[in-house]
Write an enzyme that holds these catalytic residues in place. Sequence first.
Site, PDB file in Angstrom:
ATOM      1  N   TRP A   1       0.832  -1.215   0.000  1.00 44.81           N
ATOM      2  CA  TRP A   1       0.000   0.000   0.000  1.00 44.81           C
ATOM      3  C   TRP A   1       0.862   1.259   0.000  1.00 44.81           C
ATOM      4  CZ3 TRP A   1      -4.452  -0.481  -1.957  1.00 44.81           C
ATOM      5  CH2 TRP A   1      -5.257  -1.591  -1.698  1.00 44.81           C
TER       6      TRP A   1
ATOM      7  N   ASP B   1      -0.955   6.472   6.707  1.00 50.56           N
ATOM      8  CA  ASP B   1      -2.055   5.615   6.264  1.00 50.56           C
ATOM      9  C   ASP B   1      -2.306   4.621   7.397  1.00 50.56           C
ATOM     10  OD1 ASP B   1      -3.777   3.814   5.151  1.00 50.56           O
ATOM     11  OD2 ASP B   1      -2.596   3.439   3.338  1.00 50.56           O
TER      12      ASP B   1
ATOM     13  N   LYS C   1     -12.036  -1.512   7.259  1.00 50.92           N
ATOM     14  CA  LYS C   1     -11.236  -2.491   7.989  1.00 50.92           C
ATOM     15  C   LYS C   1     -11.633  -2.487   9.464  1.00 50.92           C
ATOM     16  CE  LYS C   1      -8.607  -2.775   4.206  1.00 50.92           C
ATOM     17  NZ  LYS C   1      -7.611  -1.871   3.682  1.00 50.92           N
TER      18      LYS C   1
HETATM   19  C1  PLP Z   1      -7.115  -1.405   2.342  1.00 48.47           C
HETATM   20  C2  PLP Z   1      -6.011  -0.426   2.377  1.00 48.47           C
HETATM   21  C3  PLP Z   1      -5.905   0.603   1.440  1.00 48.47           C
HETATM   22  C4  PLP Z   1      -6.883   0.767   0.306  1.00 48.47           C
HETATM   23  O1  PLP Z   1      -8.084   1.211   0.796  1.00 48.47           O
HETATM   24  P1  PLP Z   1      -9.298   1.604  -0.163  1.00 48.47           P
HETATM   25  O2  PLP Z   1     -10.256   2.204   0.791  1.00 48.47           O
HETATM   26  O3  PLP Z   1      -9.764   0.333  -0.796  1.00 48.47           O
HETATM   27  O4  PLP Z   1      -8.797   2.565  -1.176  1.00 48.47           O
HETATM   28  C5  PLP Z   1      -4.872   1.505   1.559  1.00 48.47           C
HETATM   29  N1  PLP Z   1      -3.965   1.390   2.545  1.00 48.47           N
HETATM   30  C6  PLP Z   1      -4.015   0.404   3.460  1.00 48.47           C
HETATM   31  C7  PLP Z   1      -2.988   0.338   4.536  1.00 48.47           C
HETATM   32  C8  PLP Z   1      -5.044  -0.536   3.405  1.00 48.47           C
HETATM   33  O5  PLP Z   1      -5.103  -1.503   4.318  1.00 48.47           O
END
Ligand code: PLP
Length: 360
Positions: A101, A171, A195
């Site tokens: 990511w 993030d 999540k």
């Molecule tokens: C799932 C995830 C993403 C992507 O998220 P979306 O909402 O599908 O764009 C980005 N960064 C991390 C760390 C993730 O776990």
Amino acid sequence: MKTTWNFSAGPAILPKSVLEKAQHELLSYENSGMSVMELSHRSSLFQAIIDDAEAHLRQLMAIPDNYKVLFIQGGATLQFAAIPLNLLKDGKAGYIVSGSWGEKAYQEAEALIGDRAVILANTKENKHTLIPEVTEIPEGLDYVHITTNNTIEGTAYQTIPTFGDVPVVADMSSNILSANYNVSDFGLIYAGAQKNIGPAGVTIVIVREDLLQDTPGIPTMLDYKTYVSSGSMYNTPPTFAIYMAKLVFEWLIELGGVSEMVKTNQEKAGLLYQTIEESDFYQSPVQKEFRSLTNIPFTLTDDTLTKDFLKEAQERGFVNLKGHRSVGGMRASLYNAFPLEGVQELVAFMKEFEENRGAK
Ligand SMILES: *Cc1c(COP(=O)(O)O)cnc(C)c1O
């Protein structure tokens, strides 16, 4: 109905009591005769929902007053673009790539700002099985981007690095509210909801006020100031997703907040790691000191048994255990809503499978 233990990395399990509450209120929210989905986002009923959601999150994370909380669509992935567009000044943007990511975040920045996006460290050669230590950074960075928890690879920062005055942008999609963080250690935090917060459809951005600047020429819906000046309602927000997030925040507060979650998460993850470690049959690909509490990949020493393991697990109600295609093996995502009981049952199954299929 057979019990299903959902180990999905996202969209992920939600607390049962939250789903039941949503079900109970589905047809008529607060005696309005309307579902939350049918409410005008300009109604006082919805205004109260989004205000509560923000207030609860502020309480749970002790967000200081000089930080704004924004509710945005487009997922964490849209933030990969929004961050350089909003935060870059005259300098460069640093990226610590500790997983897939983070790599995507860097690539999106590079597409937008070219070589002003710079990689400060990249653990790709180690298959992202560790968190790199970055002690020195170049002059003139406007921010440093990190991924607090690497959802796919199963590593996590144990302490948040600091870089003098350079703001850290994080993030936190897969471990927001699962770990105790000090918001003031960050310039910006973002997380897709699906999540650890609620259903897909809303992304939370927490940003320090003084980092916001005028950004002429960027699309209105990518400009953080649009969300600040309109209370995240310049256009129609994802109303139901925000409502569900509010219910999850209430559930968390009732359970005692993030510190309580951390305790339970340590217990859940500890049980699974212990089971993996005690046996030569299972392995963890991740270096011990960087292990994630929320996403736990593991493999079978004899990979030819992986298919059978997943099939039998599925039959027993353990679903979505297949590892990410880039890592293989298994991955158990143990977000806040995943109950301890499900981990206890999983490790019992793992021991049983080893007894039946391991070398005698
Ligand atoms: C799932 C995830 C993403 C992507 O998220 P979306 O909402 O599908 O764009 C980005 N960064 C991390 C760390 C993730 O776990």
